[in-house]
Design an enzyme around this catalytic site. Sequence first.
Site, mmCIF file in Angstrom:
data_model
loop_
_atom_site.group_PDB
_atom_site.id
_atom_site.type_symbol
_atom_site.label_atom_id
_atom_site.label_comp_id
_atom_site.label_asym_id
_atom_site.label_seq_id
_atom_site.Cartn_x
_atom_site.Cartn_y
_atom_site.Cartn_z
ATOM 1 C CB THR A 146 1.862 -11.216 7.492
ATOM 2 O OG1 THR A 146 0.979 -11.954 6.840
ATOM 3 C CG2 THR A 146 1.460 -10.584 8.738
ATOM 4 C CE LYS A 171 -1.788 -11.543 7.057
ATOM 5 N NZ LYS A 171 -2.044 -12.794 7.189
ATOM 6 C CB THR A 182 -4.055 -15.296 10.232
ATOM 7 O OG1 THR A 182 -3.306 -16.096 11.254
ATOM 8 C CG2 THR A 182 -5.352 -14.514 10.733
ATOM 9 C CD GLU A 262 4.859 -17.640 2.474
ATOM 10 O OE1 GLU A 262 4.092 -17.729 3.250
ATOM 11 O OE2 GLU A 262 6.135 -18.049 2.666
#
Lengths: 379, 379
Positions: A146, A171, A182, A262
């Site tokens: 994602t 992920k 998540t 991120e």
Amino acid sequence: MSVTAPVGFTATGVAAGHAPDGAPDLALVVNEGPRLAAAGVFTTNRVKGAPVLWTEQVLRGGAVAAVLVDAGCANACTGPPGFQDAHAVVEHTARLLDRDAARVALAATGPMGVRPALDRLLPGVEAAAARLSEFGGDRAARAIMTTDTQPKTAAVRGGDGAGWTVGGMAKGGPMLAPSLATLLVVLTTDADLPAPELARALRAATRVTFERIDADAVASPNDTVLLLASGASGTAPDPGEFDEAVRAVCADLARQLVKDAEGATKEIAVEVTGAADEEQALTVARAVARDPLVKAALRAEDPAWPRVAAAAGASGAPVEPHRLAVAINGVQVCRDGAPAEDAAAVDLRFREVRLAVDLGAGDRSASLWTTDWAAGAAR
Amino acid sequence: MSVTAPVGFTATGVAAGHAPDGAPDLALVVNEGPRLAAAGVFTTNRVKGAPVLWTEQVLRGGAVAAVLVDAGCANACTGPPGFQDAHAVVEHTARLLDRDAARVALAATGPMGVRPALDRLLPGVEAAAARLSEFGGDRAARAIMTTDTQPKTAAVRGGDGAGWTVGGMAKGGPMLAPSLATLLVVLTTDADLPAPELARALRAATRVTFERIDADAVASPNDTVLLLASGASGTAPDPGEFDEAVRAVCADLARQLVKDAEGATKEIAVEVTGAADEEQALTVARAVARDPLVKAALRAEDPAWPRVAAAAGASGAPVEPHRLAVAINGVQVCRDGAPAEDAAAVDLRFREVRLAVDLGAGDRSASLWTTDWAAGAAR
């Protein structure tokens, strides 16, 4: 690599149409057997997505024939209609694969509070089922991304040509990815082991890997880690060797999650030593890792060690302030709770930072990884 | 207003030279009596600044003749030399004021891990002692500001011309001011009450005011709240009325701290109802208030209620997901853990936001204030 590194598995990733750019967003992993043993570790959040509620039930049976991972919709906070959606997707998948629906696991990430778009998801499952391949592990790993910039895969082979392998994909880590926080991990092995052995190995591995990247702070309703065994190697490994292989794959994936977090500019290893017990060490490590003032200082390349001491003091652990020692990247900036070596000697220009805290209270230790990123800065 | 609103107090603020622009950075408040009763509430951090270590000792005696507030140096994580510095400053102040050093309290905020510059601080105390005035409360309130943009003062007079007053000043709230996250509050009253009465009133007031602006997350080593009574009104108030006046002054100051929180664009009231007990309500409220994903969403004016539900679910409290209800600014976006009214109807353009969470588990409640600011975004 990835989930098809061990024999006895097929996988793929397809675009079910969630991602605006047509990127793959739906992964399917199938255990072709002969064994269907499986174990899982799930979110500690009391609010659980429908996929987690379903898959926890599946895991009670100790057997998983297939895992469908939807990276387009978390299907969390959706109530009974969301659970019915999950069930419909599972039934559809089971029918297409000719397996028992009670052995089809589901994992998902994406927006919460909205139901999945079945008109896109069900055709997506059909496309995936038609493209399964024993070389599809990398496609699957790419489809579950994602906010990740890189797919995350790992594999370890049993030593001395033992003939068995553990593989996996992962992920975006909680706390690390503010938008869709998540953690989804699917591990596979062709070792021939029963479900209780898998559960023990998986629990032991996650405790020192995924649970050490400061995942607990905002455990998502959808966090899922699965381990599937096909038994296709025909080999039952030595338990110690198998545990170590599972741990190594989890550690590799966890480290990749930190690297690709991120918004992060620093990867921070928090190492607490001199604790009375491991729990005390871990409590302090978590408090330091989560402290927004510590993160802000390291982001600014400021060796503000008193913030580390203050975070330890506020952790709730029985820390003795006058025994605290702090080293940043090897420079012992604090000893006995007071300034020691000159903090100006600390070099913080590089991405990796090592924060070492000694409590002077015993000989136990614990460490974890975090980043300089606080999700509040996201927007 | 401020600490000189009640009679029997003098105060002032001077520039001791910490602030580069010559702004006042040192405040002195003197209890002129006849009574010298006092109470204090201090940081829960096990790492305590030298001023806190000193002042905790002073408060054991139940009497405070003067409070010196240094807004230039926290004097925390400075070891025994820092404590000796604190003692030297206290001795100097006591000598200048002709008071017992054991009754001179000290509070401080500013950089940690460095010792105060006595060559500037001691002359600063002399300047302050020479400028004490019964009208000096506002000067004192201005001198304790650090990242605050406004001085924070409040006062409440006893009802029906009872003749007594409670006044106070405050600076920067923990978690709200990332650079120098210290809460400093000095309250005064001319009511004629003994130390134990003051302590009871202060503890009751802070519990529902300063402790409800999400202060605990990163309790600074220097957090200090003091209440001094001069007895100069000659009146011993009704305990209930006095408690209420102290609570009202604390509530007023706490609300000002939220309003002036560094970097915040939203003031968020988190109200948890339907809890089995107050502790459960407060646990959930704190978890929601601290959740970086909730903060990020509200900062972006996104009514992402599933993040609120997920924060409640991760709080550790025994929340039943299918009983959760969430309203944002009066729009009931979630009922029974699932979507209810359309979240698009939520208006988040204004600075004040009301997050209401009902647990459906009882009739107890708790609320607190937070902001959309996470300190990690500071730099």
